[in-house]
Design an enzyme around this catalytic site. Sequence first.
Site, short mmCIF file in Angstrom:
data_model
loop_
_atom_site.label_atom_id
_atom_site.label_comp_id
_atom_site.label_asym_id
_atom_site.label_seq_id
_atom_site.Cartn_x
_atom_site.Cartn_y
_atom_site.Cartn_z
N ASN A 50 2.00 6.84 3.21
CA ASN A 50 2.74 5.73 4.14
C ASN A 50 3.87 6.24 3.92
O ASN A 50 4.86 5.05 4.21
CB ASN A 50 2.16 4.41 3.40
CG ASN A 50 0.78 3.91 4.11
OD1 ASN A 50 0.33 4.60 5.30
ND2 ASN A 50 -0.07 3.00 3.40
N ASP A 58 3.73 1.66 7.95
CA ASP A 58 2.39 0.76 7.87
C ASP A 58 2.35 -0.25 6.79
O ASP A 58 1.91 -0.04 5.75
CB ASP A 58 1.19 1.87 7.68
CG ASP A 58 -0.16 1.10 7.65
OD1 ASP A 58 -0.38 0.04 8.29
OD2 ASP A 58 -1.34 1.76 7.33
N ASP A 114 0.79 -1.31 0.01
CA ASP A 114 0.02 -0.05 -0.14
C ASP A 114 0.92 1.36 -0.03
O ASP A 114 0.71 2.30 0.73
CB ASP A 114 -0.93 -0.19 1.35
CG ASP A 114 -2.13 1.04 1.12
OD1 ASP A 114 -2.56 1.26 0.00
OD2 ASP A 114 -2.59 1.45 2.04
#
Length: 352
Positions: free
Chosen positions: A233, A245, A228
Amino acid sequence: MCSRGNVTLKNTHAPYNAQMNESSALSSTISFTALTPDCVLDALESVGLYSDGRLLALNSYENRVYQIGIEDGPPLVAKFYRPARWSDEAILEEHAFVSELVEREIPVVPAMTLSNGKTLHEFSGFRFAVFARHGGRAPELDDPATLEWMGRFIGRIHAVGSLQTFQHRPALNIVTFGEEPRDYLLANNFIPPDLLDAYRSVIAQAIDGVRRCFDRAGDVKNLRLHGDCHIGNVLWTDAGPHFVDFDDSRTGPAIQDLWMLLSGERRDMVRQFSDLLAGYEDFAEFDTRELHLVEALRTLRLIHYAAWLARRWDDPAFPVAFPWFNTQRYWQDRILELREQVALMDEAPLWD
Protein backbone atom coordinates in the site's frame (compact mmCIF):
# COMPACT_ATOMS: atom_id res chain seq x y z
CA MET A 1 -26.38 -1.26 -19.17
CA CYS A 2 -26.12 -2.91 -15.74
CA SER A 3 -29.73 -3.71 -15.00
CA ARG A 4 -31.32 -4.86 -11.75
CA GLY A 5 -32.31 -8.00 -13.61
CA ASN A 6 -28.66 -9.05 -13.65
CA VAL A 7 -28.31 -8.78 -9.88
CA THR A 8 -27.35 -12.03 -8.18
CA LEU A 9 -29.10 -12.69 -4.89
CA LYS A 10 -27.14 -14.51 -2.22
CA ASN A 11 -27.29 -15.41 1.42
CA THR A 12 -25.32 -12.66 3.10
CA HIS A 13 -23.82 -12.56 6.57
CA ALA A 14 -24.02 -9.53 8.82
CA PRO A 15 -21.53 -6.81 7.84
CA TYR A 16 -18.15 -7.60 9.34
CA ASN A 17 -16.79 -4.11 9.89
CA ALA A 18 -19.78 -1.85 10.39
CA GLN A 19 -23.55 -1.81 10.25
CA MET A 20 -25.14 -0.68 7.00
CA ASN A 21 -27.38 2.31 6.92
CA GLU A 22 -30.70 2.37 5.07
CA SER A 23 -29.24 3.95 1.95
CA SER A 24 -26.87 1.00 1.46
CA ALA A 25 -29.38 -1.74 2.35
CA LEU A 26 -29.82 -2.64 -1.32
CA SER A 27 -26.15 -3.62 -1.43
CA SER A 28 -26.81 -6.55 0.90
CA THR A 29 -28.56 -8.38 -1.97
CA ILE A 30 -25.94 -7.65 -4.63
CA SER A 31 -22.80 -9.58 -5.44
CA PHE A 32 -19.85 -8.67 -7.62
CA THR A 33 -21.03 -11.13 -10.27
CA ALA A 34 -23.35 -8.34 -11.42
CA LEU A 35 -20.46 -5.93 -11.91
CA THR A 36 -19.84 -6.56 -15.60
CA PRO A 37 -17.45 -4.46 -17.74
CA ASP A 38 -20.48 -2.69 -19.24
CA CYS A 39 -21.73 -1.93 -15.73
CA VAL A 40 -18.37 -0.44 -14.76
CA LEU A 41 -18.26 1.81 -17.84
CA ASP A 42 -21.91 2.82 -17.44
CA ALA A 43 -21.24 3.73 -13.80
CA LEU A 44 -18.42 6.04 -14.85
CA GLU A 45 -20.58 7.58 -17.55
CA SER A 46 -23.30 8.26 -14.95
CA VAL A 47 -20.93 10.70 -13.24
CA GLY A 48 -19.78 12.37 -16.44
CA LEU A 49 -16.63 10.34 -17.12
CA TYR A 50 -16.50 8.81 -20.60
CA SER A 51 -14.21 5.88 -21.21
CA ASP A 52 -12.24 5.20 -24.38
CA GLY A 53 -12.99 1.51 -23.87
CA ARG A 54 -9.80 0.50 -22.07
CA LEU A 55 -10.55 -1.39 -18.85
CA LEU A 56 -7.96 -3.15 -16.71
CA ALA A 57 -8.87 -5.04 -13.53
CA LEU A 58 -6.34 -4.31 -10.77
CA ASN A 59 -5.30 -6.65 -7.98
CA SER A 60 -7.97 -6.38 -5.30
CA TYR A 61 -10.19 -8.94 -3.60
CA GLU A 62 -12.05 -7.04 -0.91
CA ASN A 63 -13.33 -4.50 -3.44
CA ARG A 64 -13.21 -4.40 -7.23
CA VAL A 65 -10.75 -1.89 -8.65
CA TYR A 66 -10.25 -0.96 -12.30
CA GLN A 67 -7.95 1.28 -14.29
CA ILE A 68 -10.11 2.93 -16.93
CA GLY A 69 -8.99 4.84 -19.99
CA ILE A 70 -10.72 8.20 -20.27
CA GLU A 71 -11.44 10.16 -23.44
CA ASP A 72 -9.32 13.32 -23.61
CA GLY A 73 -7.61 12.65 -20.30
CA PRO A 74 -5.28 10.37 -18.34
CA PRO A 75 -6.56 7.01 -17.08
CA LEU A 76 -8.41 6.96 -13.77
CA VAL A 77 -8.92 4.30 -11.13
CA ALA A 78 -12.44 3.35 -10.02
CA LYS A 79 -13.04 1.42 -6.80
CA PHE A 80 -16.34 -0.39 -6.36
CA TYR A 81 -16.91 -1.07 -2.69
CA ARG A 82 -17.86 -4.54 -1.50
CA PRO A 83 -21.62 -4.52 -0.97
CA ALA A 84 -22.73 -4.40 2.67
CA ARG A 85 -19.24 -4.00 4.11
CA TRP A 86 -19.23 -0.32 5.08
CA SER A 87 -21.99 2.18 5.67
CA ASP A 88 -22.04 5.29 3.49
CA GLU A 89 -21.02 7.31 6.54
CA ALA A 90 -17.98 5.09 7.15
CA ILE A 91 -16.80 5.42 3.55
CA LEU A 92 -17.25 9.19 3.59
CA GLU A 93 -15.36 9.38 6.88
CA GLU A 94 -12.43 7.62 5.19
CA HIS A 95 -12.60 10.08 2.29
CA ALA A 96 -12.66 13.02 4.71
CA PHE A 97 -9.63 11.74 6.60
CA VAL A 98 -7.60 11.36 3.42
CA SER A 99 -8.69 14.85 2.34
CA GLU A 100 -7.36 16.22 5.64
CA LEU A 101 -4.00 14.64 4.83
CA VAL A 102 -4.02 16.13 1.32
CA GLU A 103 -4.67 19.58 2.76
CA ARG A 104 -1.46 19.22 4.76
CA GLU A 105 0.46 18.14 1.65
CA ILE A 106 0.94 14.57 2.83
CA PRO A 107 1.40 12.25 -0.18
CA VAL A 108 -1.79 10.19 -0.20
CA VAL A 109 -4.28 9.45 -2.98
CA PRO A 110 -7.76 10.88 -2.24
CA ALA A 111 -11.11 10.07 -3.78
CA MET A 112 -11.85 12.68 -6.44
CA THR A 113 -14.66 15.17 -5.98
CA LEU A 114 -16.51 15.06 -9.29
CA SER A 115 -18.78 17.58 -10.98
CA ASN A 116 -21.70 16.53 -8.77
CA GLY A 117 -19.71 17.68 -5.73
CA LYS A 118 -19.45 14.16 -4.30
CA THR A 119 -16.70 11.59 -3.69
CA LEU A 120 -19.03 8.60 -3.20
CA HIS A 121 -21.38 7.57 -6.00
CA GLU A 122 -23.99 4.87 -6.60
CA PHE A 123 -24.99 2.98 -9.74
CA SER A 124 -27.33 -0.01 -9.88
CA GLY A 125 -26.78 -0.70 -6.21
CA PHE A 126 -22.97 -0.47 -6.35
CA ARG A 127 -21.17 2.29 -4.50
CA PHE A 128 -17.95 3.54 -6.04
CA ALA A 129 -15.29 6.24 -5.93
CA VAL A 130 -12.83 7.51 -8.52
CA PHE A 131 -9.14 8.20 -7.96
CA ALA A 132 -6.26 9.66 -9.94
CA ARG A 133 -3.86 6.99 -11.13
CA HIS A 134 -0.48 7.02 -9.40
CA GLY A 135 2.44 4.89 -10.47
CA GLY A 136 5.35 3.75 -8.38
CA ARG A 137 7.35 0.82 -7.13
CA ALA A 138 7.67 -0.96 -3.83
CA PRO A 139 9.90 0.86 -1.32
CA GLU A 140 13.29 -0.69 -0.52
CA LEU A 141 12.86 -1.34 3.19
CA ASP A 142 16.43 -2.57 3.62
CA ASP A 143 17.59 1.02 3.04
CA PRO A 144 17.79 3.04 6.31
CA ALA A 145 17.14 6.32 4.45
CA THR A 146 13.96 4.88 2.93
CA LEU A 147 12.72 3.73 6.33
CA GLU A 148 13.41 7.13 7.86
CA TRP A 149 11.55 8.79 4.98
CA MET A 150 8.62 6.42 5.50
CA GLY A 151 8.69 7.13 9.23
CA ARG A 152 8.44 10.88 8.63
CA PHE A 153 5.30 10.57 6.54
CA ILE A 154 3.67 8.04 8.87
CA GLY A 155 4.42 10.44 11.70
CA ARG A 156 2.71 13.22 9.76
CA ILE A 157 -0.31 10.99 9.09
CA HIS A 158 -0.57 10.20 12.79
CA ALA A 159 -0.17 13.83 13.79
CA VAL A 160 -3.29 14.57 11.75
CA GLY A 161 -4.99 11.35 12.84
CA SER A 162 -4.75 12.40 16.47
CA LEU A 163 -6.65 15.65 15.91
CA GLN A 164 -10.10 14.08 15.64
CA THR A 165 -11.78 10.71 16.15
CA PHE A 166 -13.74 8.44 13.83
CA GLN A 167 -17.45 8.29 14.55
CA HIS A 168 -18.50 5.64 12.03
CA ARG A 169 -15.43 3.48 11.51
CA PRO A 170 -14.53 0.66 13.92
CA ALA A 171 -11.57 0.26 16.22
CA LEU A 172 -8.82 -2.33 16.02
CA ASN A 173 -8.95 -4.17 19.33
CA ILE A 174 -9.16 -7.60 20.92
CA VAL A 175 -12.89 -7.86 20.30
CA THR A 176 -13.00 -6.80 16.64
CA PHE A 177 -9.83 -8.58 15.49
CA GLY A 178 -9.75 -11.49 17.95
CA GLU A 179 -12.96 -12.54 19.63
CA GLU A 180 -15.44 -11.79 16.83
CA PRO A 181 -13.36 -13.54 14.11
CA ARG A 182 -12.81 -16.54 16.43
CA ASP A 183 -16.53 -16.79 17.16
CA TYR A 184 -17.38 -16.62 13.47
CA LEU A 185 -14.99 -19.43 12.53
CA LEU A 186 -16.24 -21.68 15.32
CA ALA A 187 -19.94 -20.94 14.78
CA ASN A 188 -19.79 -21.65 11.05
CA ASN A 189 -17.96 -24.99 11.22
CA PHE A 190 -14.85 -24.00 9.30
CA ILE A 191 -12.47 -25.93 11.56
CA PRO A 192 -12.14 -29.67 10.68
CA PRO A 193 -13.70 -31.79 13.48
CA ASP A 194 -10.46 -33.64 14.26
CA LEU A 195 -8.65 -30.29 14.74
CA LEU A 196 -11.41 -28.49 16.60
CA ASP A 197 -10.19 -29.17 20.15
CA ALA A 198 -6.62 -28.17 19.27
CA TYR A 199 -7.83 -24.98 17.57
CA ARG A 200 -10.11 -24.04 20.47
CA SER A 201 -7.23 -24.50 22.88
CA VAL A 202 -4.59 -22.59 20.94
CA ILE A 203 -6.81 -19.66 20.01
CA ALA A 204 -7.86 -19.30 23.65
CA GLN A 205 -4.17 -19.21 24.62
CA ALA A 206 -3.45 -16.73 21.82
CA ILE A 207 -6.19 -14.30 22.84
CA ASP A 208 -5.11 -14.58 26.48
CA GLY A 209 -1.59 -13.73 25.32
CA VAL A 210 -2.88 -10.71 23.43
CA ARG A 211 -4.65 -9.50 26.58
CA ARG A 212 -1.43 -9.80 28.58
CA CYS A 213 0.42 -7.74 25.96
CA PHE A 214 -2.22 -5.01 26.11
CA ASP A 215 -2.06 -5.10 29.91
CA ARG A 216 1.73 -4.65 29.81
CA ALA A 217 1.40 -1.76 27.35
CA GLY A 218 -1.11 -0.02 29.57
CA ASP A 219 -3.42 2.79 28.51
CA VAL A 220 -1.87 3.68 25.15
CA LYS A 221 -3.35 6.34 22.91
CA ASN A 222 -5.65 5.37 20.03
CA LEU A 223 -5.87 7.51 16.91
CA ARG A 224 -7.02 7.44 13.31
CA LEU A 225 -4.72 5.15 11.32
CA HIS A 226 -4.05 4.03 7.78
CA GLY A 227 -4.83 0.64 9.28
CA ASP A 228 -3.23 -1.59 6.63
CA CYS A 229 0.17 0.04 6.14
CA HIS A 230 2.11 -2.76 4.48
CA ILE A 231 4.54 -2.52 1.59
CA GLY A 232 1.81 -3.20 -0.99
CA ASN A 233 0.00 0.00 0.00
CA VAL A 234 3.00 2.26 -0.54
CA LEU A 235 4.03 3.45 -3.99
CA TRP A 236 7.59 4.77 -4.15
CA THR A 237 8.92 7.25 -6.68
CA ASP A 238 11.98 9.49 -6.78
CA ALA A 239 9.84 12.01 -4.86
CA GLY A 240 9.32 9.52 -2.04
CA PRO A 241 6.30 7.48 -0.89
CA HIS A 242 2.63 7.75 -1.78
CA PHE A 243 0.29 6.02 0.65
CA VAL A 244 -2.73 4.44 -1.01
CA ASP A 245 -5.84 2.45 -0.07
CA PHE A 246 -7.19 3.75 3.23
CA ASP A 247 -10.10 1.31 2.93
CA ASP A 248 -9.12 -0.35 6.24
CA SER A 249 -8.59 2.94 8.04
CA ARG A 250 -9.74 2.65 11.64
CA THR A 251 -8.91 3.65 15.19
CA GLY A 252 -6.00 1.95 16.95
CA PRO A 253 -2.52 2.34 18.44
CA ALA A 254 0.18 4.02 16.37
CA ILE A 255 2.33 0.88 16.24
CA GLN A 256 -0.26 -0.73 13.93
CA ASP A 257 0.99 1.42 11.04
CA LEU A 258 4.63 0.60 11.81
CA TRP A 259 5.02 -3.06 12.71
CA MET A 260 4.07 -4.43 9.28
CA LEU A 261 7.12 -2.70 7.82
CA LEU A 262 9.42 -4.81 10.04
CA SER A 263 10.82 -8.18 8.96
CA GLY A 264 13.63 -10.64 9.56
CA GLU A 265 15.35 -11.61 12.78
CA ARG A 266 14.93 -9.65 15.99
CA ARG A 267 18.15 -7.66 15.45
CA ASP A 268 16.93 -6.73 11.97
CA MET A 269 13.61 -5.48 13.32
CA VAL A 270 15.35 -3.45 16.02
CA ARG A 271 17.46 -1.70 13.39
CA GLN A 272 14.49 -1.18 11.06
CA PHE A 273 12.34 0.25 13.83
CA SER A 274 15.14 2.59 14.91
CA ASP A 275 15.29 3.95 11.36
CA LEU A 276 11.51 4.36 11.17
CA LEU A 277 11.41 6.08 14.54
CA ALA A 278 14.18 8.49 13.56
CA GLY A 279 11.81 9.95 10.98
CA TYR A 280 8.54 9.37 12.82
CA GLU A 281 9.47 11.42 15.89
CA ASP A 282 10.20 14.47 13.77
CA PHE A 283 6.41 14.89 13.63
CA ALA A 284 4.80 12.70 16.31
CA GLU A 285 5.82 11.37 19.68
CA PHE A 286 5.96 7.58 19.95
CA ASP A 287 5.06 5.86 23.21
CA THR A 288 7.57 2.99 23.49
CA ARG A 289 5.11 1.03 25.64
CA GLU A 290 3.38 0.23 22.36
CA LEU A 291 6.28 -2.09 21.50
CA HIS A 292 4.59 -4.60 23.80
CA LEU A 293 1.83 -4.77 21.17
CA VAL A 294 3.85 -5.80 18.09
CA GLU A 295 3.36 -9.57 18.43
CA ALA A 296 -0.13 -9.09 19.86
CA LEU A 297 -1.20 -7.15 16.78
CA ARG A 298 0.45 -9.73 14.54
CA THR A 299 -1.57 -12.44 16.31
CA LEU A 300 -4.81 -10.50 15.91
CA ARG A 301 -4.08 -9.99 12.22
CA LEU A 302 -3.58 -13.74 11.73
CA ILE A 303 -6.90 -14.54 13.43
CA HIS A 304 -8.71 -11.79 11.54
CA TYR A 305 -7.26 -12.89 8.20
CA ALA A 306 -8.53 -16.46 8.54
CA ALA A 307 -12.01 -15.18 9.34
CA TRP A 308 -11.85 -12.68 6.48
CA LEU A 309 -11.24 -15.53 4.03
CA ALA A 310 -14.07 -17.52 5.60
CA ARG A 311 -16.53 -14.65 5.36
CA ARG A 312 -15.65 -14.08 1.71
CA TRP A 313 -15.70 -17.74 0.66
CA ASP A 314 -19.00 -17.39 -1.22
CA ASP A 315 -17.37 -14.77 -3.47
CA PRO A 316 -16.32 -16.80 -6.57
CA ALA A 317 -13.01 -14.91 -6.74
CA PHE A 318 -11.83 -16.30 -3.42
CA PRO A 319 -11.74 -20.08 -4.08
CA VAL A 320 -9.82 -19.32 -7.28
CA ALA A 321 -7.31 -16.98 -5.60
CA PHE A 322 -6.95 -18.91 -2.32
CA PRO A 323 -7.38 -22.61 -3.20
CA TRP A 324 -5.40 -23.66 -0.14
CA PHE A 325 -7.87 -22.09 2.28
CA ASN A 326 -9.98 -24.35 4.48
CA THR A 327 -7.98 -27.49 3.70
CA GLN A 328 -6.79 -29.79 6.46
CA ARG A 329 -3.25 -28.54 5.95
CA TYR A 330 -4.36 -24.91 6.18
CA TRP A 331 -5.84 -25.34 9.66
CA GLN A 332 -2.90 -27.43 10.85
CA ASP A 333 -0.60 -24.60 9.82
CA ARG A 334 -2.79 -22.02 11.57
CA ILE A 335 -2.62 -24.00 14.81
CA LEU A 336 1.18 -24.18 14.62
CA GLU A 337 1.34 -20.49 13.72
CA LEU A 338 -0.73 -19.47 16.74
CA ARG A 339 1.37 -21.68 19.03
CA GLU A 340 4.45 -19.82 17.85
CA GLN A 341 2.73 -16.50 18.50
CA VAL A 342 1.81 -17.55 22.03
CA ALA A 343 5.51 -18.02 22.74
CA LEU A 344 6.56 -14.80 20.98
CA MET A 345 4.06 -12.69 22.90
CA ASP A 346 5.75 -13.66 26.18
CA GLU A 347 9.15 -12.45 24.97
CA ALA A 348 10.53 -9.01 25.81
CA PRO A 349 9.67 -6.16 23.40
CA LEU A 350 12.17 -5.02 20.77
CA TRP A 351 13.84 -2.90 23.42
CA ASP A 352 13.02 -1.83 26.95
